[in-house]
Design an enzyme around this catalytic site. Structure first.
Site, PDB file in Angstrom:
ATOM      1  N   GLY A   1      -0.155   0.583   2.681  1.00  0.00           N
ATOM      2  CA  GLY A   1      -0.801   1.883   2.562  1.00  0.00           C
ATOM      3  C   GLY A   1      -2.313   1.746   2.572  1.00  0.00           C
ATOM      4  O   GLY A   1      -2.885   0.924   3.291  1.00  0.00           O
ATOM      5  N   SER A   2      -2.968   2.546   1.747  1.00  0.00           N
ATOM      6  CA  SER A   2      -4.433   2.651   1.816  1.00  0.00           C
ATOM      7  C   SER A   2      -5.156   1.368   1.438  1.00  0.00           C
ATOM      8  O   SER A   2      -6.338   1.218   1.764  1.00  0.00           O
ATOM      9  CB  SER A   2      -4.911   3.805   0.932  1.00  0.00           C
ATOM     10  OG  SER A   2      -4.523   5.036   1.506  1.00  0.00           O
ATOM     11  N   THR A   3      -4.491   0.426   0.773  1.00  0.00           N
ATOM     12  CA  THR A   3      -5.157  -0.848   0.508  1.00  0.00           C
ATOM     13  C   THR A   3      -5.474  -1.586   1.803  1.00  0.00           C
ATOM     14  O   THR A   3      -6.320  -2.478   1.821  1.00  0.00           O
ATOM     15  CB  THR A   3      -4.296  -1.753  -0.401  1.00  0.00           C
ATOM     16  OG1 THR A   3      -3.015  -1.945   0.202  1.00  0.00           O
ATOM     17  CG2 THR A   3      -4.130  -1.138  -1.774  1.00  0.00           C
ATOM     18  N   PHE A   4      -4.802  -1.191   2.894  1.00  0.00           N
ATOM     19  CA  PHE A   4      -5.051  -1.843   4.183  1.00  0.00           C
ATOM     20  C   PHE A   4      -6.333  -1.340   4.830  1.00  0.00           C
ATOM     21  O   PHE A   4      -6.818  -1.936   5.801  1.00  0.00           O
ATOM     22  CB  PHE A   4      -3.861  -1.605   5.118  1.00  0.00           C
ATOM     23  CG  PHE A   4      -3.678  -2.688   6.148  1.00  0.00           C
ATOM     24  CD1 PHE A   4      -3.261  -3.957   5.779  1.00  0.00           C
ATOM     25  CD2 PHE A   4      -3.920  -2.447   7.492  1.00  0.00           C
ATOM     26  CE1 PHE A   4      -3.094  -4.971   6.728  1.00  0.00           C
ATOM     27  CE2 PHE A   4      -3.759  -3.436   8.446  1.00  0.00           C
ATOM     28  CZ  PHE A   4      -3.342  -4.695   8.064  1.00  0.00           C
ATOM     29  N   LYS A   5      -6.891  -0.252   4.316  1.00  0.00           N
ATOM     30  CA  LYS A   5      -8.125   0.283   4.900  1.00  0.00           C
ATOM     31  C   LYS A   5      -9.288  -0.694   4.748  1.00  0.00           C
ATOM     32  O   LYS A   5     -10.235  -0.655   5.532  1.00  0.00           O
ATOM     33  CB  LYS A   5      -8.462   1.638   4.277  1.00  0.00           C
ATOM     34  CG  LYS A   5      -7.505   2.747   4.713  1.00  0.00           C
ATOM     35  CD  LYS A   5      -7.680   4.023   3.923  1.00  0.00           C
ATOM     36  CE  LYS A   5      -6.647   5.063   4.341  1.00  0.00           C
ATOM     37  NZ  LYS A   5      -6.527   6.168   3.394  1.00  0.00           N
TER      38      LYS A   5
END
Length: 222
Positions: A37-41
């Site tokens: 999820g957003s940790t991949f941003k």
């Protein structure tokens, strides 16, 4: 690269291994994959800044929370309008991240995913590690590029994600993780010793510095 602490829940009593079920004894840090999820941003940011396709002050229109990608619609948790790239990361805009991914392109994002070690084992000194799940580049459609940019449609292990963020913290150096620092024999001799080992450099030290500043904004104001 040293793993200083590692825990799994639910746990088991190592003195009663016969009663430890597979569910409880599995080391999920390396045997389970999940959508980051957003940790991949943070990884997207590193790839885009390294490629020179975006600067923190560049502005993106976030479509007031709804972005059509073919027959799919990408949503944000808030109806954002114009955001700088720094604010895309700070406020975790899926739409902004997707547009950055489109500017970066599938080839460069896929190359960055490989460079950060996703899709391959980390070779940590623990048994049972899986490589995670990365869709082959040949099977990416536009929607896959967009969703991968905000961490959906890719499977990573916690160990892989920790190592990738550690590379950003380490000035761009990707390290081999290890748990055992050394094994000492009964006579005091060192039987085995692990030392920090650099496996690659997915980003430059300058890119790492810029991404660290972006990530600091997430916890200080996002």
């Amino acid at each position: 690269g040293e793993i200083l602490a590692l825990a799994n829940v639910p746990s088991f009593d190592p003195n009663e291994l016969s009663s430890a079920t597979a569910e409880r004894s599995r080391n999920r840090v390396i045997t389970d994959s999940y959508e980051p999820g957003s940790t991949f941003k943070g990884i997207l940011a590193a790839a885009a800044i390294e490629a020179g396709v975006v600067r923190p002050e560049d502005r993106f229109f976030c479509e007031k929370g709804r972005y059509s990608v073919g027959r799919w619609v990408v949503h944000d948790h808030e109806p954002y309008g114009w955001l700088t790239f720094a604010d895309v990361i700070k406020h975790s805009s899926n739409i902004g991240a997707g547009k950055v991914g489109e500017r970066l392109g599938a080839e460069r994002l896929a190359a960055a995913i490989d460079a950060f070690g996703f899709g391959t084992p980390t070779h940590v000194d623990l048994p049972g590690e899986i490589p995670g799940i990365v869709r082959p580049r040949s099977k990416w459609a536009r929607i896959n590029l967009v969703t991968t940019s905000f961490g959906q449609g890719i499977g990573v292990t916690p160990m892989q994600l920790v190592r990738a963020y550690a590379a950003i913290a380490n000035g761009g150096q990707l390290m081999r993780p290890y748990v055992v620092r050394r094994i000492v024999g009964a006579d005091g001799s060192v039987v085995r010793e692990n030392r920090p080992e650099v496996l690659g450099r997915p980003i430059s030290a300058e890119t790492a510095r810029v991404v660290t500043t972006l990530l600091r904004g997430v916890v200080e104001g996002g």
